[in-house]
Enzyme design. Structure first.
Site, PDB file in Angstrom:
ATOM      1  N   TYR A  24      28.057  33.266  41.448  1.00  0.00           N
ATOM      2  CA  TYR A  24      29.138  32.382  40.978  1.00  0.00           C
ATOM      3  C   TYR A  24      28.571  31.405  39.950  1.00  0.00           C
ATOM      4  O   TYR A  24      27.669  30.612  40.248  1.00  0.00           O
ATOM      5  CB  TYR A  24      29.786  31.602  42.122  1.00  0.00           C
ATOM      6  CG  TYR A  24      30.581  32.450  43.104  1.00  0.00           C
ATOM      7  CD1 TYR A  24      30.909  33.778  42.824  1.00  0.00           C
ATOM      8  CD2 TYR A  24      31.020  31.920  44.314  1.00  0.00           C
ATOM      9  CE1 TYR A  24      31.637  34.544  43.731  1.00  0.00           C
ATOM     10  CE2 TYR A  24      31.750  32.684  45.209  1.00  0.00           C
ATOM     11  CZ  TYR A  24      32.042  33.992  44.913  1.00  0.00           C
ATOM     12  OH  TYR A  24      32.757  34.750  45.810  1.00  0.00           O
ATOM     13  N   LEU A  48      45.526  33.611  47.697  1.00  0.00           N
ATOM     14  CA  LEU A  48      46.736  33.409  46.877  1.00  0.00           C
ATOM     15  C   LEU A  48      46.748  34.397  45.701  1.00  0.00           C
ATOM     16  O   LEU A  48      47.466  34.185  44.719  1.00  0.00           O
ATOM     17  CB  LEU A  48      46.802  31.962  46.346  1.00  0.00           C
ATOM     18  CG  LEU A  48      46.902  30.869  47.405  1.00  0.00           C
ATOM     19  CD1 LEU A  48      46.894  29.487  46.752  1.00  0.00           C
ATOM     20  CD2 LEU A  48      48.172  31.047  48.253  1.00  0.00           C
TER      21      LEU A  48
END
Ligand code: NAP
Length: 347
Positions: free
Chosen positions: A62, A218
């Protein structure tokens, strides 16, 4: 905030886990996903911990390592007691030049853990996950390397991410045969609009007692309902990642139907659509923890509040109807052939 055991371990993790993929920024997708720097990251970490979250997820790749650095520094600056937080990170992705700075080989797994510990300024990682399935490394080599890390106290528990059911089942068999540290968790994509893992993975997790951590709950912000149906590339005024980075892939018609079904449930409670999407996941029995992502404190506050939303049987049925996967072989034969035996089990 409820806490659940991770897989078959005695380690309890919060039902929401803080995802840190928005920390760091950088080039390409990292710029689109988030550019949360140290001070803002600390606010998000503090906010999550204050709400009862004890679980934080990051990965070596990341923002090219910046997410791990920021996360470790945040825990230090906030003076978080090491035993009060469960830190999860991952290995697998390309982290340098040459053919060996990637994958799930013994070599890269052992190099990877030392590099992650250094970036996070930690002495151990609570959950070390293999970020993807490595077709070039025998499973036995990977699970032996992971066990080595556990035996040396560098890692406490072991998990995988984005593996198929047969791959995990095979690895579990190898671990059992060789008496190695077991794979205790799978980190996988799961939303109302993407229930694919219910076909093979969920039954395997249930059968084998492996925990499930949900990523992109989501669908990268899409299921918050903030993207206009007729303008898929347009986000709201605040600007959302999916406008430029369309991931994870979704069937947009299915996702829109799910959002349409969630909206009235959200309006009736005066909560956000995002909270309904997260609450649906929290109602799925196989889910151990949902990894929430946020760029801002208001988004995180919204997501944390999902733990207080209870969906009744009728609402769950409505959401199931709109999102249920079409029947697929051999599932429809399981349904037919197993019907009588399932009835017998119910007495
Ligand atoms: N293992 C894997 O392969 C893998 C893959 C992906 C992620 N992960 C993990 O899962 C975590 C979560 O993934 P994710 O960031 O993709 O989760 P997500 O919940 O699907 O998306 C989060 C993004 O949606 C938007 N958002 C969040 N809350 C919102 C709200 N209440 N209302 C409106 N918009 C909201 C924000 O982006 P915008 O403001 O830009 O819209 C936020 O960055 C990551 O941090 C990482 O730890 C793992």
């Amino acid at each position: 905030m409820r806490h659940h055991p991770l897989g078959r371990t005695g380690l309890f993790v919060s039902e929401l886990c803080l995802g840190t993929m928005t920390f760091g920024g950088g080039e390409g997708i990292w710029d689109q996903i988030g550019q949360v720097q140290q001070a803002d990251a600390e606010r998000l970490v503090g906010q999550a911990l204050d709400a009862g979250v004890n679980f934080i997820d990051t990965a070596d790749m990341y923002s090219g390592g910046r997410s791990e650095q920021i996360t470790g520094q945040a825990l230090k600056n906030l003076k978080v007691a090491r035993d009060s937080v469960v830190v999860a990170t991952k290995v697998f992705s390309e982290m340098g030049p040459g053919p060996n700075a990637r994958g799930a080989s013994r070599s890269h797994v052992i190099d990877g853990v030392h590099a992650s510990l250094k970036r996070m300024q930690l002495e151990h990682i609570d959950l070390y996950q293999v970020h993807g399935f490595d077709p070039a490394t025998p499973i036995e080599e990977t699970v032996r390397a992971l066990d080595h890390l556990v035996q040396h106290g560098l890692v406490r528990y072991v998990g995988v991410s984005n593996w198929a059911a047969w791959q995990i089942a095979k690895a579990l068999g190898v671990c059992e045969r060789l008496n190695l540290a077991r794979i205790e968790s799978l980190q996988a994509y799961y939303t109302l609009a993407g229930r694919d893992l219910e076909r093979e993975l969920v039954p395997m997790l249930k059968s084998e007692g492996v925990g499930l951590m949900v990523w992109s709950p989501l669908a990268g912000g899409l299921l918050s309902g903030k993207y206009a149906r007729d303008q898929p590339g347009q986000a709201d005024a605040a600007g959302g990642r999916r406008a430029t980075f369309d991931f994870p892939p979704v069937n947009r018609d299915r996702a829109d139907a799910c959002i349409d079904a969630m909206r009235p449930l959200a309006q009736a409670r005066n909560v956000s659509v995002a909270q309904i999407a997260l609450a649906w996941l929290l109602h799925q029995p196989q889910v151990t923890s949902v990894i929430v992502g946020a760029k801002r404190p208001d988004q995180l506050a919204d997501n944390l509040a999902a733990t207080t939303v209870t969906l009744n049987a009728d609402e769950l049925r409505q959401l199931d109807e709109v999102s249920r996967l079409p029947a697929e072989y051999p599932g429809w034969m399981f349904e037919r052939q197993g019907a009588y035996r399932r009835k017998q089990l119910l007495g």
